[in-house]
Design a protein around this motif. Structure first.
Motif, short mmCIF file in Angstrom:
data_model
loop_
_atom_site.label_atom_id
_atom_site.label_comp_id
_atom_site.label_asym_id
_atom_site.label_seq_id
_atom_site.Cartn_x
_atom_site.Cartn_y
_atom_site.Cartn_z
N UNK A 62 0.92 -1.17 -0.15
CA UNK A 62 -0.05 -0.30 0.05
C UNK A 62 0.90 1.51 -0.07
N UNK A 63 0.78 2.21 -0.95
CA UNK A 63 1.49 3.39 -1.13
C UNK A 63 0.41 4.54 -0.95
N UNK A 64 1.00 5.43 0.22
CA UNK A 64 0.13 6.44 0.65
C UNK A 64 0.67 7.83 0.70
N UNK A 65 0.20 8.89 0.75
CA UNK A 65 0.56 10.06 1.28
C UNK A 65 -0.17 10.67 2.23
N UNK A 66 0.52 10.97 3.50
CA UNK A 66 -0.16 11.39 4.65
C UNK A 66 -0.12 12.81 4.51
N UNK A 105 4.29 7.03 2.77
CA UNK A 105 4.26 5.88 3.35
C UNK A 105 4.27 4.55 2.31
N UNK A 106 4.85 3.60 2.74
CA UNK A 106 4.99 2.50 1.79
C UNK A 106 4.54 1.27 2.98
N UNK A 107 3.74 0.58 2.80
CA UNK A 107 3.58 -0.49 3.61
C UNK A 107 3.56 -1.86 3.00
N UNK A 108 4.35 -3.12 3.57
CA UNK A 108 4.31 -4.18 2.88
C UNK A 108 3.81 -5.33 4.06
N UNK A 109 2.70 -6.08 3.55
CA UNK A 109 2.04 -6.94 4.42
C UNK A 109 2.13 -8.28 3.61
N UNK A 110 2.52 -9.43 4.58
CA UNK A 110 2.39 -10.77 3.72
C UNK A 110 0.89 -11.04 3.17
N UNK A 111 0.45 -11.48 2.26
CA UNK A 111 -0.51 -11.76 1.80
C UNK A 111 -1.29 -12.63 2.59
N UNK A 157 6.03 -4.25 7.29
CA UNK A 157 7.26 -3.57 7.13
C UNK A 157 6.36 -2.09 6.77
N UNK A 158 6.92 -1.21 7.21
CA UNK A 158 6.60 0.16 6.62
C UNK A 158 7.66 1.34 6.40
#
Lengths: 257, 257
Positions: free
Chosen positions: B143-147, B157-163, B238-239
């Motif tokens: 997931x890629x965001x701007x806050x 912000x980039x968040x990586x989550x196991x599927x 991981x973010x």
């Protein structure tokens, strides 16, 4: 450079973007010399001036370093990771080294520090409040140092210690009178580090910091305001680290409380 | 400017140093307009060009901002302190807000985020190792965001989550399906954040980051690679935060272990 006819970026910016991609993808290795300005001008069908501008953009981003008369080189990254939350752990005591020397040893480097100034001072309002000392007396000992790893200055360090703690410990002398450094001295005075409070910011360096840390253009500093708290939750030492961001990172592996 | 006859600094540098001192001592307040180039040229008996160079030095340090046609202003400092070690504390749960919204509320601001991209991807080697997932499959949700805080972009912000964790949770949609944000979702899947590991570096921004974060010259970014560890010590998220250093600081108040 695809779509060159539609591309609205100035040519110097396009060249910088292209070279940045090449550096980041490893086509130009860390420490490698870039092609000469003449070669780049030819390759991009650009004026030497334009190439020069592109290289300045990359220098300001800290990606390349111009060495006078030698050419332009991809900056060598040498992270000296600071232990962060782990830095002051009692488990490192068996090494017989102070925190900074451990950090250096992990990188195969030799650490040392140079004292710039040691003085008993009147603290400013904020510091007086933080250390629970008087604003009106010379109630604080200030030590200013530069820390080196091999020949490289790594950070500029200022430590403030209440005089009631520093008094009689030898901390007014250049040589820290304890194997574990300054924190060994505090323990002997009854202050065991139980918590730390680190406030972290980043900014461009002042001219004085550029000089002390031998900083290339485009390299920011990381500033850490560190406070040590003892077994009673009392702050007994404040240290400001001004770190070269090209040689330092911080690491906090900590419980969620 | 004392000792002007002996001073070997270029005049532009001397002017920059003088103005920097005035800014740091509060003579020119945060947000104030500096005297015009004409006035400064007169005061320092310098050419307009030289004054212009001096102002550029200060802009590169992030101390002043030139506004086209309006003049040069002392940059307003607006630190939005990130909670750091405290960020994910269960004690904030009673607020009913996600960590970012708490941080904004503390500053009297309204927080929101914009989704740039949500995708199921093959992780690179490093990420696969860290999250214990396969490199060969689309085993990770990114997931890629701007806050934003009010109108200001604050971090990318980039968040990586196991599927295997993200699957079926609704995290493939833009709206995070939980009051406490993404971490509420993880808890419902059985992962309670017990430790965090934050690796912190600072550097100049890439052109893409300058665009997303609306960065003035002379403002570095702080990069935090954050890993959440659950009650079994397993990393489950991981973010990467890329933070504007002019609006963000980090704070770690943690036990020495």
């Amino acid at each position: 450079m695809t779509n060159q006819t539609e591309d609205r970026r100035p040519l110097s910016r396009q060249i910088a973007d292209e070279l940045r991609n090449e550096i980041e993808s490893g086509q130009h290795a860390s420490g490698a010399k870039l092609p000469s300005q003449r070669q780049l001008a030819e390759r991009f069908s650009a004026a030497r001036n334009t190439v020069d501008e592109a290289l300045k953009i990359l220098a300001q981003e800290g990606l390349v370093v111009a060495e006078h008369g030698r050419g332009v080189f991809v900056r060598v990254k040498q992270p000296l990771i600071r232990l962060g939350s782990d830095r002051y752990s009692p488990k490192h005591r068996e090494t017989g080294l102070s925190p900074f020397l451990i950090e250096c040893a992990r990188q195969g480097k030799v650490g040392r520090f140079e004292v710039l100034n040691i003085e008993r001072i009147k603290p400013n309002k904020e510091l007086a409040k933080q250390l629970h000392v008087s604003e009106k007396a010379k109630s604080v000992l200030r030590r200013e140092n530069v820390f080196y790893a091999d020949a490289d200055p790594v950070y500029r360090v200022t430590t403030w210690i209440p005089w009631r703690i520093a008094q009689g410990t030898g901390l007014l002398q250049e040589e820290v009178p304890h194997q574990y450094g300054i924190h060994g001295v505090f323990e002997e005075k009854g202050h065991v580090m139980t918590r730390i409070n680190d406030e972290i910011t980043a900014r461009m360096p002042t001219p004085e910091e550029v000089r002390y840390l031998n900083l290339s253009p485009g390299i920011p500093v990381i500033e850490v305001m560190h406070t040590s708290l003892d077994q009673d939750g009392e702050p007994y030492e404040v240290t400001r680290f001004v770190m070269r961001s090209d040689m330092n990172g911080l690491s906090y592996n900590v419980p969620v409380e």
